[in-house]
Design a protein around this motif. Structure first.
Motif, PDB file in Angstrom:
ATOM      1  N   ASP A  98      20.628   3.835   6.573  1.00 33.62           N
ATOM      2  CA  ASP A  98      19.592   2.851   6.259  1.00 33.62           C
ATOM      3  C   ASP A  98      18.234   3.467   5.790  1.00 33.62           C
ATOM      4  O   ASP A  98      17.457   2.856   5.367  1.00 33.62           O
ATOM      5  CB  ASP A  98      19.456   1.729   7.535  1.00 33.62           C
ATOM      6  N   LYS A  99      18.170   4.595   6.167  1.00 35.45           N
ATOM      7  CA  LYS A  99      16.856   5.291   5.746  1.00 35.45           C
ATOM      8  C   LYS A  99      17.332   6.129   4.348  1.00 35.45           C
ATOM      9  O   LYS A  99      17.875   6.979   4.406  1.00 35.45           O
ATOM     10  CB  LYS A  99      16.265   6.347   6.996  1.00 35.45           C
ATOM     11  N   PRO A 100      16.265   5.811   3.397  1.00 36.14           N
ATOM     12  CA  PRO A 100      16.248   6.718   2.205  1.00 36.14           C
ATOM     13  C   PRO A 100      15.759   8.246   2.521  1.00 36.14           C
ATOM     14  O   PRO A 100      15.060   8.345   3.319  1.00 36.14           O
ATOM     15  CB  PRO A 100      15.567   5.717   1.050  1.00 36.14           C
ATOM     16  N   PRO A 101      16.144   9.117   1.514  1.00 34.89           N
ATOM     17  CA  PRO A 101      15.618  10.359   1.627  1.00 34.89           C
ATOM     18  C   PRO A 101      14.048  10.562   1.094  1.00 34.89           C
ATOM     19  O   PRO A 101      13.856   9.677   0.617  1.00 34.89           O
ATOM     20  CB  PRO A 101      16.644  11.296   0.562  1.00 34.89           C
ATOM     21  N   PRO A 102      13.582  11.459   1.661  1.00 35.92           N
ATOM     22  CA  PRO A 102      12.226  11.557   1.359  1.00 35.92           C
ATOM     23  C   PRO A 102      11.890  11.736  -0.149  1.00 35.92           C
ATOM     24  O   PRO A 102      12.625  12.280  -0.955  1.00 35.92           O
ATOM     25  CB  PRO A 102      11.512  12.865   1.947  1.00 35.92           C
ATOM     26  N   SER A 103      10.974  11.067  -0.703  1.00 39.17           N
ATOM     27  CA  SER A 103      10.718  11.023  -2.144  1.00 39.17           C
ATOM     28  C   SER A 103       8.808  11.040  -2.177  1.00 39.17           C
ATOM     29  O   SER A 103       8.362  10.829  -1.202  1.00 39.17           O
ATOM     30  CB  SER A 103      11.206   9.915  -2.801  1.00 39.17           C
ATOM     31  N   TYR A 104       8.589  11.202  -3.481  1.00 43.58           N
ATOM     32  CA  TYR A 104       7.317  11.242  -3.768  1.00 43.58           C
ATOM     33  C   TYR A 104       6.931  10.916  -5.351  1.00 43.58           C
ATOM     34  O   TYR A 104       7.817  11.301  -6.165  1.00 43.58           O
ATOM     35  CB  TYR A 104       6.315  12.412  -3.543  1.00 43.58           C
ATOM     36  N   ARG A 105       6.024  10.515  -5.693  1.00 46.29           N
ATOM     37  CA  ARG A 105       5.524  10.179  -7.325  1.00 46.29           C
ATOM     38  C   ARG A 105       5.403  11.575  -7.733  1.00 46.29           C
ATOM     39  O   ARG A 105       4.618  12.495  -7.405  1.00 46.29           O
ATOM     40  CB  ARG A 105       4.400   9.160  -7.350  1.00 46.29           C
ATOM     41  N   VAL A 106       5.727  11.529  -9.171  1.00 50.09           N
ATOM     42  CA  VAL A 106       5.630  12.791 -10.011  1.00 50.09           C
ATOM     43  C   VAL A 106       5.505  12.682 -11.358  1.00 50.09           C
ATOM     44  O   VAL A 106       5.899  11.715 -11.979  1.00 50.09           O
ATOM     45  CB  VAL A 106       7.102  13.777  -9.651  1.00 50.09           C
ATOM     46  N   ASN A 107       4.562  13.609 -11.804  1.00 46.09           N
ATOM     47  CA  ASN A 107       4.507  13.727 -13.418  1.00 46.09           C
ATOM     48  C   ASN A 107       5.461  14.923 -13.794  1.00 46.09           C
ATOM     49  O   ASN A 107       5.486  16.025 -13.234  1.00 46.09           O
ATOM     50  CB  ASN A 107       3.020  14.245 -13.567  1.00 46.09           C
ATOM     51  N   MET A 125      11.090  22.632 -17.422  1.00 48.35           N
ATOM     52  CA  MET A 125      10.681  21.395 -16.757  1.00 48.35           C
ATOM     53  C   MET A 125       9.513  21.778 -15.592  1.00 48.35           C
ATOM     54  O   MET A 125      10.025  22.589 -14.953  1.00 48.35           O
ATOM     55  CB  MET A 125      11.805  20.621 -16.219  1.00 48.35           C
ATOM     56  N   THR A 126       8.482  21.043 -15.846  1.00 41.47           N
ATOM     57  CA  THR A 126       7.374  21.172 -14.809  1.00 41.47           C
ATOM     58  C   THR A 126       7.358  19.763 -13.992  1.00 41.47           C
ATOM     59  O   THR A 126       7.160  18.824 -14.633  1.00 41.47           O
ATOM     60  CB  THR A 126       6.203  21.797 -15.546  1.00 41.47           C
ATOM     61  N   LEU A 127       7.370  19.858 -12.673  1.00 37.38           N
ATOM     62  CA  LEU A 127       6.996  18.786 -11.895  1.00 37.38           C
ATOM     63  C   LEU A 127       5.737  18.995 -11.168  1.00 37.38           C
ATOM     64  O   LEU A 127       5.455  20.131 -10.539  1.00 37.38           O
ATOM     65  CB  LEU A 127       8.115  18.480 -10.471  1.00 37.38           C
ATOM     66  N   THR A 128       4.902  17.856 -11.200  1.00 34.28           N
ATOM     67  CA  THR A 128       3.656  18.109 -10.469  1.00 34.28           C
ATOM     68  C   THR A 128       3.370  16.717  -9.738  1.00 34.28           C
ATOM     69  O   THR A 128       3.725  15.700 -10.498  1.00 34.28           O
ATOM     70  CB  THR A 128       2.235  18.268 -11.262  1.00 34.28           C
ATOM     71  N   PRO A 129       3.050  16.780  -8.563  1.00 28.77           N
ATOM     72  CA  PRO A 129       2.601  15.535  -7.680  1.00 28.77           C
ATOM     73  C   PRO A 129       1.589  14.659  -8.387  1.00 28.77           C
ATOM     74  O   PRO A 129       0.589  15.086  -8.764  1.00 28.77           O
ATOM     75  CB  PRO A 129       2.405  15.852  -6.410  1.00 28.77           C
ATOM     76  N   LYS A 139       8.849  22.272  -3.497  1.00 25.18           N
ATOM     77  CA  LYS A 139       8.302  23.440  -4.113  1.00 25.18           C
ATOM     78  C   LYS A 139       9.194  24.205  -5.030  1.00 25.18           C
ATOM     79  O   LYS A 139       8.970  24.920  -6.100  1.00 25.18           O
ATOM     80  CB  LYS A 139       7.552  24.012  -3.240  1.00 25.18           C
ATOM     81  N   ALA A 140      10.679  24.186  -4.687  1.00 26.21           N
ATOM     82  CA  ALA A 140      11.536  24.956  -5.434  1.00 26.21           C
ATOM     83  C   ALA A 140      11.802  24.250  -6.739  1.00 26.21           C
ATOM     84  O   ALA A 140      12.434  25.150  -7.841  1.00 26.21           O
ATOM     85  CB  ALA A 140      12.531  25.048  -4.578  1.00 26.21           C
ATOM     86  N   SER A 141      11.527  23.126  -6.799  1.00 30.26           N
ATOM     87  CA  SER A 141      11.774  22.547  -8.175  1.00 30.26           C
ATOM     88  C   SER A 141      10.596  22.182  -9.028  1.00 30.26           C
ATOM     89  O   SER A 141      10.477  21.832 -10.069  1.00 30.26           O
ATOM     90  CB  SER A 141      12.292  21.144  -7.972  1.00 30.26           C
ATOM     91  N   ALA A 142       9.358  22.918  -8.773  1.00 33.37           N
ATOM     92  CA  ALA A 142       8.212  22.616  -9.354  1.00 33.37           C
ATOM     93  C   ALA A 142       7.998  23.147 -10.761  1.00 33.37           C
ATOM     94  O   ALA A 142       7.642  22.367 -11.884  1.00 33.37           O
ATOM     95  CB  ALA A 142       6.865  23.186  -8.705  1.00 33.37           C
ATOM     96  N   ASP A 143       8.744  24.208 -11.031  1.00 33.68           N
ATOM     97  CA  ASP A 143       8.865  24.853 -12.181  1.00 33.68           C
ATOM     98  C   ASP A 143      10.315  25.478 -12.551  1.00 33.68           C
ATOM     99  O   ASP A 143      10.697  26.416 -11.824  1.00 33.68           O
ATOM    100  CB  ASP A 143       7.868  26.076 -12.054  1.00 33.68           C
ATOM    101  N   THR A 144      11.077  24.677 -13.305  1.00 34.72           N
ATOM    102  CA  THR A 144      12.350  25.045 -13.373  1.00 34.72           C
ATOM    103  C   THR A 144      12.823  25.366 -15.073  1.00 34.72           C
ATOM    104  O   THR A 144      12.314  24.485 -15.791  1.00 34.72           O
ATOM    105  CB  THR A 144      13.102  23.781 -12.998  1.00 34.72           C
TER     106      THR A 144
END
Length: 151
Positions: A98-107, A125-129, A139-144
């Motif tokens: 019933d609880k979704p995994p943690p998430s955040y808005r990303v560019n 691919m680069t992810l920035t909050p 942080k492991a997915s910020a620069d892929t």
């Protein structure tokens, strides 16, 4: 008659030599020719290697990107906004379904397109909050580097 032919050939030789003489070599003007920009279809591959154009969702190694809205697709840098969700429980999975995994808005920025035949694939691919800082699990997915099919 022979003398006339010899004179004619001599005059012709002088004329041809005068036309083909060196006049100082090649002269280069203006800037160098630039590479023609890519205008064919561009794809991004997900974690499973499937190619997509303007995907609404991308499965990464540690995050699931969803609700993606793209700008500049096909350019050297495609940009999107969306939501990154912890798909591997690096944050510690919540109890129950019933609880979704943690998430955040990303560019999201996809860059470094590489041609493969008649198409191209984004290679990075680069992810920035949207609202820094990014959660520690992201942080492991910020620069892929992305998988690109072999040539």
């Amino acid at each position: 008659m022979r003398l006339r032919r010899c004179v004619l050939f001599a005059v012709l030789a002088v004329c041809l030599t005068g036309c083909g003489g060196v006049d100082g070599g090649v002269r280069v003007e203006g800037p160098a020719v630039t590479k023609v920009p890519w205008t064919g279809p561009v794809f991004v591959t997900n974690w499973n290697g499937r190619p997509w154009q303007r995907p609404k969702q991308i499965e990464g190694q540690f995050v699931l990107l969803s609700k993606l809205t793209w700008r500049d697709w096909g350019s050297p840098r495609a940009r999107a906004t969306g939501v990154a969700m912890d798909s591997t429980c690096l944050s510690g999975c919540p109890d129950g379904f019933d609880k979704p995994p943690p998430s955040y808005r990303v560019n999201v920025v996809l860059s470094d397109p590489v041609r493969r035949g008649n198409v191209a694939f984004y290679r990075h691919m680069t992810l920035t909050p949207v609202h820094p800082p990014a959660p520690s699990w992201a942080k492991a997915s910020a620069d892929t580097d992305l998988d690109v099919p072999d040539a």
